[in-house]
Design a protein around this motif. Structure first.
Motif, short mmCIF file in Angstrom:
data_model
loop_
_atom_site.label_atom_id
_atom_site.label_comp_id
_atom_site.label_asym_id
_atom_site.label_seq_id
_atom_site.Cartn_x
_atom_site.Cartn_y
_atom_site.Cartn_z
N SER A 73 0.84 -1.19 0.00
CA SER A 73 0.00 0.00 0.00
C SER A 73 0.88 1.25 0.00
CB SER A 73 -0.94 0.02 1.21
OG SER A 73 -0.21 0.03 2.42
N THR B 127 -3.90 0.47 -2.73
CA THR B 127 -3.52 -0.85 -2.21
C THR B 127 -3.40 -1.81 -3.38
OG1 THR B 127 -4.69 -0.43 -0.13
CG2 THR B 127 -4.16 -2.72 -0.65
N PHE B 128 -2.30 -2.59 -3.38
CA PHE B 128 -1.97 -3.42 -4.53
C PHE B 128 -1.73 -4.86 -4.07
CE2 PHE B 128 -0.09 0.85 -4.66
CZ PHE B 128 -0.91 1.43 -5.63
N ASP C 188 -8.09 -7.09 -7.50
CA ASP C 188 -7.95 -5.77 -8.08
C ASP C 188 -7.26 -4.79 -7.14
OD1 ASP C 188 -9.33 -6.66 -10.32
OD2 ASP C 188 -11.29 -6.08 -9.48
N ASP C 189 -6.54 -3.85 -7.72
CA ASP C 189 -6.00 -2.73 -6.94
C ASP C 189 -7.16 -1.84 -6.50
OD1 ASP C 189 -3.57 -3.78 -7.63
OD2 ASP C 189 -3.16 -2.29 -9.20
N TRP D 133 -8.24 2.11 -4.66
CA TRP D 133 -7.76 3.48 -4.51
C TRP D 133 -8.66 4.24 -3.55
CZ3 TRP D 133 -3.23 4.35 -7.05
CH2 TRP D 133 -2.90 3.44 -8.07
#
Length: 241
Positions: free
Chosen positions: A92, A110-111, A116-117, A119
């Motif tokens: 993150s 957050t990745f 999925d990412d 935002w």
């Protein structure tokens, strides 16, 4: 009960006098570990924050120095969760800034290694000294979650102070309070109500600065009503430069 004993042991040890003398800092790194004794879940996180300028710690609780000095920065964090069903990893990134006008802005992402990412962004205003009002908007993959937050830290006699945090989201309500026995030592508690899950959780935390540049903390969370089935304890430590 073991988790509660661990928490109280740290809190009692933290009552010992700290090394005196405030020191400014610009970089903070930390690491933490949390375990859920009910569902056999373990999590570790490692992260750090680089502030846009030196943070003054003079006259403030050390744990809230950046907030009271209105200094934002950029933060990066790595989280790993181990369960019986597999592992989960995520990075993150967050940046925030306090403007001279009192405006506060933040953005984050957050990745995860799977999925999925996500935002998020925040806009807020410093209403008065020690009081920040914020509206968060976070993408959960399907919709946008909004959360209204208020944070206040007020100084009392000597080095003592108190803090209050309130958050309201869709069917989630939380309130937390901290008491700073000195600039170095705090004990906090929070309660969160989840309407949809019909659950209420209680959290406890103790945080102690052994020196102005090194701190340790312990926390405990449990369900006190409903079917949350939560019982976690954790420890963390940080260094400032």
């Amino acid at each position: 009960m073991r988790a509660i004993r661990n928490f109280l042991s740290v809190a009692c040890f933290a009552a010992l006098p700290a090394v005196a003398g405030a020191q400014d800092y610009q970089l903070e790194v930390e690491a933490g570990y949390v375990t859920d004794t009910e569902s056999d879940i373990d999590a570790i996180n490692v992260g750090g924050t680089f502030h846009w300028r030196q943070v003054s710690t003079a006259g403030s609780p050390l744990a809230e120095a950046a907030f009271l000095d209105r200094v934002g920065g950029v933060s990066v964090d790595y989280l790993r969760i181990d369960t019986d069903f597999g592992d989960f990893d995520a990075w993150s990134l967050e940046a925030d800034h306090y403007f001279d006008s009192g405006l506060y802005l933040a953005a984050r992402g957050t990745f995860p290694d799977e999925g999925d990412d996500t935002w998020g962004a925040s806009v807020g205003f410093v209403a008065t000294e020690g009081l920040l009002l914020v509206l968060d908007a976070d993408d959960n993959g399907d919709d946008i979650d909004y959360t209204g937050r208020a944070k206040y830290v007020g100084k009392l006699a000597g080095d003592t102070a108190w803090g209050l945090d309130v958050a309201i989201a869709d069917e989630v309500y939380g309130v937390g309070a901290n008491y700073f026995f000195s600039a170095a030592f705090l004990i906090g508690a929070d309660i969160t109500l989840y309407d949809e899950a019909d659950a209420t959780t209680l959290g406890l935390e103790a945080k102690y600065f052994f020196t102005p540049r090194f701190w340790g903390s312990a926390n405990y969370n449990t369900d006190v009503a409903g079917d949350a089935d939560l019982s976690t304890w954790g420890i963390a430590a940080g260094l400032r430069f």
